[in-house]
Design an enzyme around this catalytic site. Structure first.
Site, PDB file in Angstrom:
ATOM      1  CB  CYS A  86      -0.845   0.155   1.304  1.00  0.00           C
ATOM      2  SG  CYS A  86      -1.817  -1.532   1.566  1.00  0.00           S
ATOM      3  CD  GLU A 148      -4.390   6.866   1.611  1.00  0.00           C
ATOM      4  OE1 GLU A 148      -3.107   6.786   1.846  1.00  0.00           O
ATOM      5  OE2 GLU A 148      -4.681   5.536   1.800  1.00  0.00           O
TER       6      GLU A 148
END
Length: 234
Positions: A86, A148
């Site tokens: 990630c 995000e």
């Protein structure tokens, strides 16, 4: 402010460099680029800046999913278990390419090398399948948070792993049943038990299992949907 400065002074040198040198891509809630800002500022809770991210789900040829435990020196969510890799596409030409999510795929290839030691030839950008996007927000502590739009990428490859200890504390492959057991263990909430990253948990609870089914059936491209942004803000 003195306390915050002291916290920053104790930051791991590698994480400090990434926090201040990496320029993340700021977006609106439709994922349109609206600017750029340092990784440090993007993750300050008081600023709450929405930025673009990605999550790679790397499977081996047995369709087992690679999980990564984040290193102890990570500024946000240290030592939690998460999906394979990630991070963030950066505000640079090669990672801003919108067509077929190529910029995000370029960034994912870069970080698979940085974090897991997987060279570009073992993770070709044309082998990533973008399957969807997720909008979420998660506080890490009183200072840091995540806010995000995450582009979710699947990749099926048998690879040799060389984890970078500055980024990764541990790795393991899991079947769906083993992942469900990890979730149950995390839910038990024991002090020294497994902890999962909030974005990974949202994906497990809402999106992952359906895509995993399609992956095993060979129909993942039919299930992929890069038009929709799944709003999973809590």
């Amino acid at each position: 402010m003195a306390g915050a400065a002291a916290d920053d002074a104790g930051m791991d040198a590698v994480q400090r460099r990434l926090m201040f040198e990496d320029e993340c891509i700021l977006v609106d809630e439709q994922d349109n680029v609206v600017g750029h800002e340092s990784k440090y500022n993007c993750h300050l809770m008081e600023k709450n800046l929405l930025h673009r991210a990605f999550s790679v789900f790397l499977f081996n040829s047995k369709y087992e999913l690679l999980l990564q435990q984040r290193s102890a020196t990570k500024v946000t969510f240290p030592l939690v278990w998460s999906n394979s890799c990630c991070s963030h596409p950066l505000y640079r030409e090669s990672e801003l390419i919108q067509e077929n999510d190529l910029g995000v795929r370029n960034a994912a290839q870069r970080k698979l090398l940085d974090e897991l030691g997987i060279p570009a030839e073992d993770a070709p950008v044309d082998q990533f399948t973008p399957v969807g996007r997720m909008l979420y927000m998660a506080p890490a502590d009183g200072k840091w948070s995540e806010h995000e739009i995450t582009h979710i990428l699947f990749l099926v490859r048998d690879v040799e792993l060389r984890p970078n200890p500055d980024e990764v504390a541990g790795v393991r492959y899991v079947s769906r049943e083993q992942l469900k057991e990890l979730v149950r263990e995390a839910d038990a909430g024991s002090e020294d038990g497994v902890k999962l990253s909030p974005w990974f948990r949202l994906m497990v609870d809402n999106l992952l299992m359906g895509w995993w089914d399609h992956l095993e059936k060979g129909t993942l491209s039919e299930a992929a949907d890069m038009e929709t942004i799944h709003n999973l803000k809590e």
